[in-house]
Design an enzyme around this catalytic site. Sequence first.
Site, mmCIF file in Angstrom:
data_model
loop_
_atom_site.group_PDB
_atom_site.id
_atom_site.type_symbol
_atom_site.label_atom_id
_atom_site.label_comp_id
_atom_site.label_asym_id
_atom_site.label_seq_id
_atom_site.Cartn_x
_atom_site.Cartn_y
_atom_site.Cartn_z
ATOM 1 N N HIS A 9 -10.074 1.617 2.133
ATOM 2 C CA HIS A 9 -9.595 2.946 2.512
ATOM 3 C C HIS A 9 -10.758 3.899 2.756
ATOM 4 O O HIS A 9 -10.665 4.779 3.611
ATOM 5 C CB HIS A 9 -8.697 3.528 1.422
ATOM 6 C CG HIS A 9 -7.322 2.965 1.396
ATOM 7 N ND1 HIS A 9 -6.422 3.130 2.423
ATOM 8 C CD2 HIS A 9 -6.680 2.227 0.452
ATOM 9 C CE1 HIS A 9 -5.292 2.538 2.123
ATOM 10 N NE2 HIS A 9 -5.425 1.968 0.934
ATOM 11 N N CYS A 34 0.849 -1.190 0.000
ATOM 12 C CA CYS A 34 0.000 0.000 0.000
ATOM 13 C C CYS A 34 0.881 1.234 0.000
ATOM 14 O O CYS A 34 1.894 1.277 0.715
ATOM 15 C CB CYS A 34 -0.888 -0.017 1.248
ATOM 16 S SG CYS A 34 -2.022 1.374 1.374
ATOM 17 N N HIS A 40 -9.261 -3.757 -1.505
ATOM 18 C CA HIS A 40 -8.204 -2.976 -0.862
ATOM 19 C C HIS A 40 -8.506 -1.477 -0.944
ATOM 20 O O HIS A 40 -8.457 -0.778 0.071
ATOM 21 C CB HIS A 40 -6.857 -3.296 -1.537
ATOM 22 C CG HIS A 40 -5.713 -2.510 -0.992
ATOM 23 N ND1 HIS A 40 -4.748 -3.071 -0.190
ATOM 24 C CD2 HIS A 40 -5.376 -1.199 -1.129
ATOM 25 C CE1 HIS A 40 -3.864 -2.142 0.135
ATOM 26 N NE2 HIS A 40 -4.225 -0.987 -0.430
ATOM 27 N N GLU A 41 -8.806 -0.997 -2.148
ATOM 28 C CA GLU A 41 -9.038 0.441 -2.316
ATOM 29 C C GLU A 41 -10.294 0.914 -1.593
ATOM 30 O O GLU A 41 -10.295 1.972 -0.968
ATOM 31 C CB GLU A 41 -9.091 0.826 -3.793
ATOM 32 C CG GLU A 41 -7.782 0.634 -4.534
ATOM 33 C CD GLU A 41 -6.577 1.268 -3.847
ATOM 34 O OE1 GLU A 41 -6.706 2.344 -3.224
ATOM 35 O OE2 GLU A 41 -5.486 0.687 -3.941
#
Length: 177
Positions: free
Chosen positions: A142, A96, A138-139
Amino acid sequence: MAILKIAKMGHPVLARPADSVADPTAPEIRQLIEDMVDTMIDAPGQGLAAPQVHVPLRVAVFLTPDEGDGQRELVTLVNPRWEPVGQEQDMAWEGCLSVPGMRGLVPRYTRIRYEGTLPDGGRLEREVGGWHARVVQHELDHLDGILYPQRMTDLKDLVFESELRHRAALSPQEQEE
């Protein structure tokens, strides 16, 4: 073109849920997306969420993986959502831009459905699997204030990139032995 500063793990903007975007077609959102894409490419990275550039909004950009045809697609989403398709998960190493120099072994759903608004106001809905599904999870994590180490099941699987060569050749099962 603007290269934005990337927030690092520990910064408060990464630890809180991002706010919804009222108007996904607003000029300032288009500019944010352009700057995020420039920043992602410069970093270099495979994806970037607005909180990673100190903007607490539900905006994400990412490149789809090359499926063997040499093609990658740039996806830009505003107010995206995702859900698993089935319960199957797998483990893979992730990195990341907000956790520089580190890699972690992270469980993720192997198939997901995601949707979001495009910068022109259109909608995108997809069902994907494999690395594409992993990148989206994953994105979009955030946007909920979650970094990949929080998804890890064992922090012994959090390593410096320079030491990954000692572990990456081993399967997750072999690493536990």
